[in-house]
Scaffold this motif. Structure first.
Motif, PDB file in Angstrom:
ATOM      1  N   MET A 131      49.604  18.091 -81.412  1.00  0.00           N
ATOM      2  CA  MET A 131      48.844  17.616 -82.574  1.00  0.00           C
ATOM      3  C   MET A 131      47.370  17.411 -82.236  1.00  0.00           C
ATOM      4  N   GLY A 132      46.861  18.212 -81.274  1.00  0.00           N
ATOM      5  CA  GLY A 132      45.471  18.039 -80.872  1.00  0.00           C
ATOM      6  C   GLY A 132      44.779  19.356 -80.643  1.00  0.00           C
ATOM      7  N   THR A 133      44.046  19.449 -79.549  1.00  0.00           N
ATOM      8  CA  THR A 133      43.218  20.613 -79.226  1.00  0.00           C
ATOM      9  C   THR A 133      43.864  21.465 -78.148  1.00  0.00           C
ATOM     10  N   LEU A 134      43.713  22.749 -78.268  1.00  0.00           N
ATOM     11  CA  LEU A 134      44.114  23.682 -77.220  1.00  0.00           C
ATOM     12  C   LEU A 134      42.878  23.995 -76.383  1.00  0.00           C
ATOM     13  N   GLU A 135      42.959  23.801 -75.065  1.00  0.00           N
ATOM     14  CA  GLU A 135      41.841  24.135 -74.191  1.00  0.00           C
ATOM     15  C   GLU A 135      42.190  25.340 -73.328  1.00  0.00           C
ATOM     16  N   VAL A 136      41.327  26.333 -73.353  1.00  0.00           N
ATOM     17  CA  VAL A 136      41.465  27.525 -72.514  1.00  0.00           C
ATOM     18  C   VAL A 136      40.432  27.419 -71.399  1.00  0.00           C
ATOM     19  N   ILE A 137      40.894  27.486 -70.144  1.00  0.00           N
ATOM     20  CA  ILE A 137      40.016  27.269 -68.989  1.00  0.00           C
ATOM     21  C   ILE A 137      39.973  28.531 -68.140  1.00  0.00           C
ATOM     22  N   ASP A 138      38.771  29.034 -67.894  1.00  0.00           N
ATOM     23  CA  ASP A 138      38.602  30.291 -67.179  1.00  0.00           C
ATOM     24  C   ASP A 138      37.810  30.065 -65.894  1.00  0.00           C
ATOM     25  N   LEU A 139      38.347  30.524 -64.779  1.00  0.00           N
ATOM     26  CA  LEU A 139      37.666  30.416 -63.481  1.00  0.00           C
ATOM     27  C   LEU A 139      36.763  31.619 -63.262  1.00  0.00           C
ATOM     28  N   LYS A 140      35.503  31.371 -62.964  1.00  0.00           N
ATOM     29  CA  LYS A 140      34.547  32.413 -62.592  1.00  0.00           C
ATOM     30  C   LYS A 140      34.064  32.120 -61.176  1.00  0.00           C
ATOM     31  N   TYR A 141      34.457  32.937 -60.206  1.00  0.00           N
ATOM     32  CA  TYR A 141      34.081  32.655 -58.829  1.00  0.00           C
ATOM     33  C   TYR A 141      32.739  33.276 -58.445  1.00  0.00           C
ATOM     34  N   GLY A 142      32.249  34.203 -59.244  1.00  0.00           N
ATOM     35  CA  GLY A 142      30.971  34.836 -58.943  1.00  0.00           C
ATOM     36  C   GLY A 142      29.815  33.864 -59.042  1.00  0.00           C
ATOM     37  N   LYS A 143      28.744  34.165 -58.320  1.00  0.00           N
ATOM     38  CA  LYS A 143      27.562  33.306 -58.368  1.00  0.00           C
ATOM     39  C   LYS A 143      26.286  34.080 -58.711  1.00  0.00           C
ATOM     40  N   GLY A 144      26.387  35.400 -58.836  1.00  0.00           N
ATOM     41  CA  GLY A 144      25.196  36.200 -59.092  1.00  0.00           C
ATOM     42  C   GLY A 144      24.711  36.134 -60.526  1.00  0.00           C
ATOM     43  N   LYS A 145      25.618  35.809 -61.442  1.00  0.00           N
ATOM     44  CA  LYS A 145      25.257  35.786 -62.854  1.00  0.00           C
ATOM     45  C   LYS A 145      25.933  34.594 -63.511  1.00  0.00           C
ATOM     46  N   GLU A 146      25.131  33.662 -64.013  1.00  0.00           N
ATOM     47  CA  GLU A 146      25.696  32.470 -64.642  1.00  0.00           C
ATOM     48  C   GLU A 146      26.340  32.834 -65.969  1.00  0.00           C
ATOM     49  N   VAL A 147      27.508  32.277 -66.221  1.00  0.00           N
ATOM     50  CA  VAL A 147      28.269  32.565 -67.432  1.00  0.00           C
ATOM     51  C   VAL A 147      28.291  31.317 -68.313  1.00  0.00           C
ATOM     52  N   PHE A 148      28.117  31.505 -69.617  1.00  0.00           N
ATOM     53  CA  PHE A 148      28.077  30.395 -70.558  1.00  0.00           C
ATOM     54  C   PHE A 148      29.282  30.433 -71.495  1.00  0.00           C
ATOM     55  N   ALA A 149      29.696  29.272 -71.961  1.00  0.00           N
ATOM     56  CA  ALA A 149      30.857  29.169 -72.849  1.00  0.00           C
ATOM     57  C   ALA A 149      30.490  29.422 -74.306  1.00  0.00           C
ATOM     58  N   LEU A 150      29.260  29.112 -74.679  1.00  0.00           N
ATOM     59  CA  LEU A 150      28.831  29.259 -76.066  1.00  0.00           C
ATOM     60  C   LEU A 150      28.800  30.730 -76.481  1.00  0.00           C
ATOM     61  N   ASP A 151      29.495  31.043 -77.566  1.00  0.00           N
ATOM     62  CA  ASP A 151      29.510  32.401 -78.128  1.00  0.00           C
ATOM     63  C   ASP A 151      29.883  33.445 -77.069  1.00  0.00           C
ATOM     64  N   ASN A 152      30.875  33.134 -76.276  1.00  0.00           N
ATOM     65  CA  ASN A 152      31.326  34.031 -75.210  1.00  0.00           C
ATOM     66  C   ASN A 152      32.521  34.845 -75.714  1.00  0.00           C
ATOM     67  N   PRO A 153      32.365  36.167 -75.919  1.00  0.00           N
ATOM     68  CA  PRO A 153      33.467  36.959 -76.483  1.00  0.00           C
ATOM     69  C   PRO A 153      34.707  37.009 -75.589  1.00  0.00           C
ATOM     70  N   GLN A 154      34.511  36.951 -74.277  1.00  0.00           N
ATOM     71  CA  GLN A 154      35.656  36.955 -73.380  1.00  0.00           C
ATOM     72  C   GLN A 154      36.502  35.695 -73.579  1.00  0.00           C
ATOM     73  N   LEU A 155      35.850  34.538 -73.644  1.00  0.00           N
ATOM     74  CA  LEU A 155      36.577  33.290 -73.854  1.00  0.00           C
ATOM     75  C   LEU A 155      37.268  33.260 -75.217  1.00  0.00           C
ATOM     76  N   LYS A 156      36.594  33.769 -76.241  1.00  0.00           N
ATOM     77  CA  LYS A 156      37.208  33.777 -77.577  1.00  0.00           C
ATOM     78  C   LYS A 156      38.396  34.733 -77.623  1.00  0.00           C
ATOM     79  N   TYR A 157      38.304  35.824 -76.905  1.00  0.00           N
ATOM     80  CA  TYR A 157      39.431  36.758 -76.767  1.00  0.00           C
ATOM     81  C   TYR A 157      40.615  36.011 -76.147  1.00  0.00           C
ATOM     82  N   TYR A 158      40.350  35.285 -75.047  1.00  0.00           N
ATOM     83  CA  TYR A 158      41.397  34.488 -74.407  1.00  0.00           C
ATOM     84  C   TYR A 158      41.958  33.449 -75.382  1.00  0.00           C
ATOM     85  N   GLY A 159      41.068  32.844 -76.164  1.00  0.00           N
ATOM     86  CA  GLY A 159      41.493  31.840 -77.125  1.00  0.00           C
ATOM     87  C   GLY A 159      42.453  32.411 -78.156  1.00  0.00           C
TER      88      GLY A 159
END
Length: 389
Positions: A131-159
Motif C-alpha cells: 500500500m505504498g511506493t515501489l522503489e527500483v534501485i540500480d547499481l552503476k559501478y562506472g565512474k567515468g560518466k555520472e548518471v542521474f535519476a531524473l528523466d532517466n529512460p533506463q530507470l523508467k524502463y526498469y520501473g
C-alpha cells in the motif's frame, strides 16, 4: 523481508533498458549496429559485471561485501576497494528494505512484451512496500560518466518492468553510483507518468524497426557499438576538425590551434563535441585492430605482440620458498575496520577530502560554483604546446 531468486535469462535485448537513451534518440542506430563488427566485452564492462555479482551475493547472504574479498568474476578479483564501494549500494538497499510490510527482490528478470515484443531486462534490486511506493534501485559501478535519476529512460524502463501487474501509485527510481562524489540519487514519478513513458517507448521501438530509421549524433553515441562506421559520427568529427582550425593541405603538416588563441564560441563548440569525437576515434582504432586480427589489411599498420607484466604462478609456493618476507604489513581497509571494531567507533577517524572542480555542460543539474578569476596569475607559466584534445 524476503528475497526472490533471479531468473536465468540474462541476454541483452536489442531494445533494452541500458541502451534506451541511445536508440530512443538515434532511431537508426540498431540497424547500423547490425553492420558493425562484433565487439568484445571491455575491461570496464567486465568490472561492472563483477561488481554486480558481488552485490548480488552479498545481498542474498551476509550483507557484507568484504566476506567475498579474493573471489573472482570475469577476471576481476574482489579487493578491499571494490568491497568498500559495492558496500555503499548494499547498505542502501538493505536500509531501504527495513520496516514492516516491505519485500526485497534481488535481480528479478522481466519482459515488456505488453509494450512491444522483444523487450526485456532485469532489475538489480527493488523494494515493494505494501500500500505504498515501489522503489527500483540500480547499481552503476562506472565512474567515468555520472548518471542521474531524473528523466532517466533506463530507470523508467526498469520501473515499467517492476511495476507491471502491481498496484502502486508512485515509483521511486534510484541510482547508486558509489565511485563518484554524490553516489545516491533518486526521483519519484507517478504511475500515470510511467505509463505515458511506456507509450513513448513503444513508438520509439516501432521507429527503430523501420528500414529508413534516421541516425543522429550526440552524447548518446558514447557507448554505441557502431560509432566507427557511423556517417553522422564522421560528419560531426569533420565539422569539428575544420572549425577555425589552421588550413591543412596535402603538402602541409596537420596542426591544431593553440587554445589560448581561441574565442569563447570556438572553445564551447570543441568542448561540446570533444567526448564524442574521442570515442569515435577510439572506436576507429578498435575497428582497425579487429580487422587486422581477423586477417584483414590495414594500410600502413601491422600487429605486434604487446608487453605483458609478470605474474606469480603460485603464491603458496612462493611463500613456502621465501616465507613471510614476501609480504609487507599495511593498514586494513575501511570495511574491515568497521567490521572488526564497529562503524560508530571508527567513524571519527576518517574524513572525506574536498573534491576538485569539474567543467561540465551548462545543462548539468548541479549548482554553479562562484570562483575568483586567477588566470592572470598563471599567464607566465601556462603553455599549451603538449595539450591533447
Amino acid at each position: 523481508m524476503s528475497t526472490d531468486t533471479k531468473q536465468q535469462n540474462r541476454g541483452h535485448s536489442v531494445v533494452g533498458a541500458s541502451s534506451a537513451h541511445r536508440w530512443m534518440t538515434c532511431k537508426g542506430s540498431n540497424n547500423l549496429i547490425k553492420l558493425a563488427p562484433p565487439q568484445k566485452s571491455s575491461v570496464h564492462a567486465d568490472l561492472g559485471t563483477a561488481a554486480h555479482e558481488l552485490a548480488e551475493h552479498a545481498l542474498k547472504n551476509s550483507g557484507i561485501c568484504s566476506d567475498y574479498i579474493g573471489m573472482e568474476w570475469l577476471g576481476h578479483e574482489v579487493d578491499e576497494e571494490m568491497a568498500e564501494f559495492v558496500q555503499v549500494y548494499v547498505d542502501y538497499v538493505l536500509e531501504a528494505a527495513k520496516g514492516e510490510h516491505k519485500d526485497l527482490i534481488i535481480e528479478e528478470s522481466f519482459n515488456l512484451d505488453f509494450i512491444r515484443e522483444g523487450m526485456h531486462g532485469s532489475n538489480d534490486a527493488m523494494v515493494l512496500e505494501f500500500m505504498g511506493t515501489l522503489e527500483v534501485i540500480d547499481l552503476k559501478y562506472g565512474k567515468g560518466k555520472e548518471v542521474f535519476a531524473l528523466d532517466n529512460p533506463q530507470l523508467k524502463y526498469y520501473g515499467l518492468g517492476a511495476a507491471h501487474g502491481m498496484d502502486f501509485k508512485n515509483i521511486k527510481l534510484t541510482i547508486v553510483q558509489p565511485r563518484i562524489q554524490n553516489p545516491i540519487k533518486s526521483h519519484t514519478i507517478s504511475m500515470e507518468e510511467l505509463e505515458k513513458f511506456g507509450e513513448e517507448l513503444g513508438v520509439a521501438v516501432d521507429d527503430t524497426r523501420k528500414e529508413d530509421a534516421p541516425l543522429k549524433a550526440g552524447e548518446h553515441c558514447f557507448f554505441c557499438p557502431a560509432k566507427a562506421i557511423c556517417p553522422e559520427q564522421r560528419k560531426a568529427a569533420q565539422e569539428l576538425a575544420v572549425m577555425d582550425f589552421a588550413e591543412v593541405t596535402a603538402t602541409t603538416e596537420a596542426s591544431l590551434p593553440d587554445p589560448a588563441h581561441m574565442d569563447d564560441l570556438t572553445l564551447m563548440n570543441i568542448l561540446d563535441h570533444a567526448k564524442g569525437v574521442k570515442k569515435w576515434l577510439e572506436s576507429v582504432q578498435a575497428y582497425a585492430k579487429h580487422k587486422a586480427e581477423s586477417g584483414g589489411y590495414v594500410k600502413g599498420y601491422k600487429l605486434v605482440k604487446g608487453r605483458a607484466n609478470r605474474k606469480v604462478l603460485s603464491e603458496t609456493e612462493l611463500h613456502m620458498a621465501f616465507g613471510d618476507e614476501i609480504y609487507e604489513k599495511k593498514l586494513l581497509g575501511v570495511g574491515k575496520l568497521e567490521k572488526k571494531f564497529g562503524k560508530a567507533k571508527v567513524a571519527d577517524y576518517f574524513y572525506k577530502p574536498e573534491a576538485g572542480l569539474n567543467l561540465v555542460h551548462h545543462t548539468d543539474k548541479k549548482p554553479e560554483v562562484e570562483v575568483s578569476s586567477t588566470i592572470n596569475d598563471f599567464d607566465s607559466i601556462i603553455t599549451y604546446d603538449n595539450v591533447e584534445f
